[in-house]
Design an enzyme around this catalytic site. Structure first.
Site, mmCIF file in Angstrom:
data_model
loop_
_atom_site.group_PDB
_atom_site.id
_atom_site.type_symbol
_atom_site.label_atom_id
_atom_site.label_comp_id
_atom_site.label_asym_id
_atom_site.label_seq_id
_atom_site.Cartn_x
_atom_site.Cartn_y
_atom_site.Cartn_z
ATOM 1 N N GLU A 122 0.855 -1.197 0.000
ATOM 2 C CA GLU A 122 0.000 0.000 0.000
ATOM 3 C C GLU A 122 0.881 1.234 0.000
ATOM 4 O OE1 GLU A 122 -2.436 0.008 3.528
ATOM 5 O OE2 GLU A 122 -3.965 -1.226 2.578
ATOM 6 N N GLU A 164 -11.942 -1.196 9.924
ATOM 7 C CA GLU A 164 -10.908 -0.199 10.210
ATOM 8 C C GLU A 164 -10.575 0.634 8.978
ATOM 9 O OE1 GLU A 164 -8.571 -2.336 13.877
ATOM 10 O OE2 GLU A 164 -7.516 -2.238 11.972
ATOM 11 N N ASN A 181 -11.754 -6.509 11.467
ATOM 12 C CA ASN A 181 -11.483 -7.468 12.545
ATOM 13 C C ASN A 181 -12.774 -8.214 12.844
ATOM 14 O OD1 ASN A 181 -9.178 -5.271 14.269
ATOM 15 N ND2 ASN A 181 -8.762 -6.885 12.799
ATOM 16 N N ARG A 213 -14.059 -10.040 15.189
ATOM 17 C CA ARG A 213 -14.089 -10.478 16.586
ATOM 18 C C ARG A 213 -14.443 -9.289 17.471
ATOM 19 N NH1 ARG A 213 -9.279 -7.684 17.586
ATOM 20 N NH2 ARG A 213 -7.722 -8.012 15.996
HETATM 21 P P1 ADP Z 1 -2.891 -4.939 11.924
HETATM 22 O O1 ADP Z 1 -3.783 -5.892 11.209
HETATM 23 O O2 ADP Z 1 -1.582 -5.527 12.285
HETATM 24 O O3 ADP Z 1 -3.572 -4.239 13.062
HETATM 25 P P2 ADP Z 1 -3.416 -2.665 10.151
HETATM 26 O O4 ADP Z 1 -3.440 -2.890 8.701
HETATM 27 O O5 ADP Z 1 -4.733 -2.568 10.852
HETATM 28 O O6 ADP Z 1 -2.529 -3.816 10.854
HETATM 29 O O7 ADP Z 1 -2.560 -1.374 10.489
HETATM 30 C C1 ADP Z 1 -2.142 -1.064 11.796
HETATM 31 C C2 ADP Z 1 -1.554 0.315 11.832
HETATM 32 O O8 ADP Z 1 -0.437 0.423 10.933
HETATM 33 C C3 ADP Z 1 -2.483 1.430 11.401
HETATM 34 O O9 ADP Z 1 -3.338 1.866 12.418
HETATM 35 C C4 ADP Z 1 -1.481 2.508 10.982
HETATM 36 O O10 ADP Z 1 -0.939 3.173 12.087
HETATM 37 C C5 ADP Z 1 -0.375 1.699 10.333
HETATM 38 N N1 ADP Z 1 -0.633 1.589 8.877
HETATM 39 C C6 ADP Z 1 -1.245 0.582 8.225
HETATM 40 N N2 ADP Z 1 -1.331 0.823 6.902
HETATM 41 C C7 ADP Z 1 -0.752 2.016 6.704
HETATM 42 C C8 ADP Z 1 -0.531 2.859 5.547
HETATM 43 N N3 ADP Z 1 -0.903 2.462 4.326
HETATM 44 N N4 ADP Z 1 0.094 4.034 5.738
HETATM 45 C C9 ADP Z 1 0.497 4.453 6.971
HETATM 46 N N5 ADP Z 1 0.316 3.731 8.074
HETATM 47 C C10 ADP Z 1 -0.297 2.524 7.963
#
Ligand code: ADP
Length: 454
Positions: free
Chosen positions: A198, A273, A288, A290
């Site tokens: 991403e 999210e 998520n 859950r």
């Molecule tokens: P997980 O499944 O491990 O919780 P997420 O995809 O929900 O991972 O992302 C967790 C955190 O990582 C986000 O809240 C953000 O802080 C950071 N993050 C994820 N994707 C991006 C992105 N494309 N750009 C910047 N920060 C990101």
């Protein structure tokens, strides 16, 4: 209709589940590891059964042992909490085949949303915006797409969770190396090494929408949570509503979250999210499937018990409220108190609680499994207590949290309480204008300051 619920988890969430079961007149059995014999949920459940030794792989993740324990104790349903088996398709299917009601979504729901690259594709197909990226697990093509969307990008594990298995990549040169690191990490942590890419957003806000779905196709979405106060992509503080979400943005978030849940036929408690960029454009990142750690703030703001309704919809009940019944009633904030030492790089700090004074009074809720004399085992997550403050508005919730952080006393182990105190006195946090970057920057500047003073 089930009457006895097996709690396949530990710690504060096990206790939280037992509490809702009691209020519903359901009896509870807890499956515990040898390390958790003296824990509070084990003391408060109606029945208890040991499911194996301390390491989670031999107890809380041990499907044959848990299913055996469910059968021996004649429980008819199982609540997995969060973590452990909460999103295990295999566990859901074995429960189904054994006639045990899984208090959670269908295996198909988990399949579609559990793989984060597939979830992105699914959301895209429903016209829900996602961050520019590429979902296929192919190094060369991923690199070509990264060049096209522009650096920095973030490489993520499709099976990732808990903030693990991702890497920011600043330049083309480091892409291949970090891809390989991520792949190894993903394989070791999740057993699968598929990755996707991403665009990396520089100062996003993490905004999420809790929802409940029943088996009749009804979906109700709840006021957003802002989970931007993070360290290493892990949430530390959450609040609801978000200080930076406007009414039009909230409407969009509700629309996207309920569209996704409806289209996949989602049936349980779940959370969609999003990241919002600096112009407040929301992008789906994952779902998520859950109950989450931060569900209490939504309960306080909406007045609805998420765990209770998660259990009732699993039983086949229709949701007893609809979208128009959901309003924002005040403001709630949660501090995750971990047994970690912030002054030693957040090193876990298990051990015996020598003294415990819990805060209380108006607008304070404490969800915890610890008590004076309890020994925190070294084998599991370091979350020991959730301190939740509620107020008529954000200012009142903050005053109450500041007071509660002064009242709380935990002796015997190091905790994150001192860090929470500093955050709750920081002008940026108080202003509500923070992004996911802020805490890391704040911690780095504190370290810098310490070095100078030394
Ligand atoms: P997980 O499944 O491990 O919780 P997420 O995809 O929900 O991972 O992302 C967790 C955190 O990582 C986000 O809240 C953000 O802080 C950071 N993050 C994820 N994707 C991006 C992105 N494309 N750009 C910047 N920060 C990101």
């Amino acid at each position: 209709m089930f009457k006895k619920v097996f709690v396949a988890n530990r710690g504060e969430i096990a206790l939280r589940i037992i509490r809702s079961c009691k209020e519903l007149g359901l009896s509870t059995v807890i499956g515990f590891s040898e390390a958790d014999r003296d824990s509070l949920p084990v003391q408060l459940a109606d029945e208890k059964i040991c499911i194996g030794p301390a390491p989670a792989s031999e107890s809380y993740l041990n499907i044959p042992s848990i299913v055996g324990a469910i059968e021996i104790t004649k429980a008819q349903a199982v609540h997995p909490g969060y973590g452990f088996l909460a999103e295990s398709i295999q566990f859901v299917e074995i429960c189904k085949a054994s006639g045990i009601t899984f208090i959670g979504p269908t295996s198909n729901n988990i399949q579609l949303m559990g793989d984060k690259a597939l979830a992105r594709k699914t959301a895209k197909s429903y016209k829900i915006p996602v961050i520019a990226g590429y979902e296929e697990n192919m190094l060369n093509d991923a690199l070509a797409h990264a060049r096209k969307i522009g650096f920095p990008v973030i490489i993520k594990a499709s099976a990732g969770g808990g903030g693990r298995g991702m890497r920011k990549v600043n330049t083309i040169e480091e892409f291949v190396k970090l891809w390989n690191t991520c792949q190894e990490e993903a394989k070791a942590s999740f057993g699968e090494d598929a990755l996707y890419v991403e665009k990396f957003l520089e100062r996003p806000k993490h905004i999420e929408i809790q929802l409940l779905g029943d088996k009749k196709g009804n979906i109700v979405v709840f006021p957003e949570r802002d989970c931007s106060i993070q360290r290493r992509h892990q949430k530390l503080i959450e609040e609801s509503p978000s200080p930076s979400v406007s009414a039009p943005l909230r409407k969009k978030l509700y629309k996207y979250a309920s569209r996704l849940a409806k289209r996949i036929g989602y049936q349980s408690a779940g959370t969609v999210e999003f990241l919002a960029d600096s112009d407040n454009n929301p992008y789906f990142i994952e779902m998520n499937t859950r109950i989450q750690v931060e569900h209490p703030i939504t309960e306080l703001v909406s007045g609805i018990d998420m765990v209770k309704h998660q259990i009732l919809v699993a039983r086949g009940d229709k949701l007893p409220f609809s979208q128009k019944d959901i309003t924002i009633r005040g403001h709630a904030i949660e501090c995750r108190i971990n047994a970690e030492d912030p002054s030693r790089n957040f090193m876990p700090s298990p051990g015996r609680i020598k003294k415990l004074i819990l805060p209380g009074g108006p607008g304070i809720r404490v969800d915890t499994h610890i008590y004076e004399g309890y020994t925190i085992p070294p084998y599991y997550d370091s979350l020991i207590l959730k301190l939740i403050a509620y107020g008529m508005n954000r200012t009142e919730a903050i005053y109450r949290m500041q007071r509660a952080l002064e009242e709380i006393q935990i002796e015997g182990v190091a905790t994150t309480v001192p860090l929470h105190k500093r955050i709750f006195n920081h002008p940026v946090f108080l202003s509500g204008r923070y992004s996911t970057k802020w805490l890391e920057n704040f911690l780095a500047s504190e370290q810098e300051q310490e070095k100078k003073e030394a």
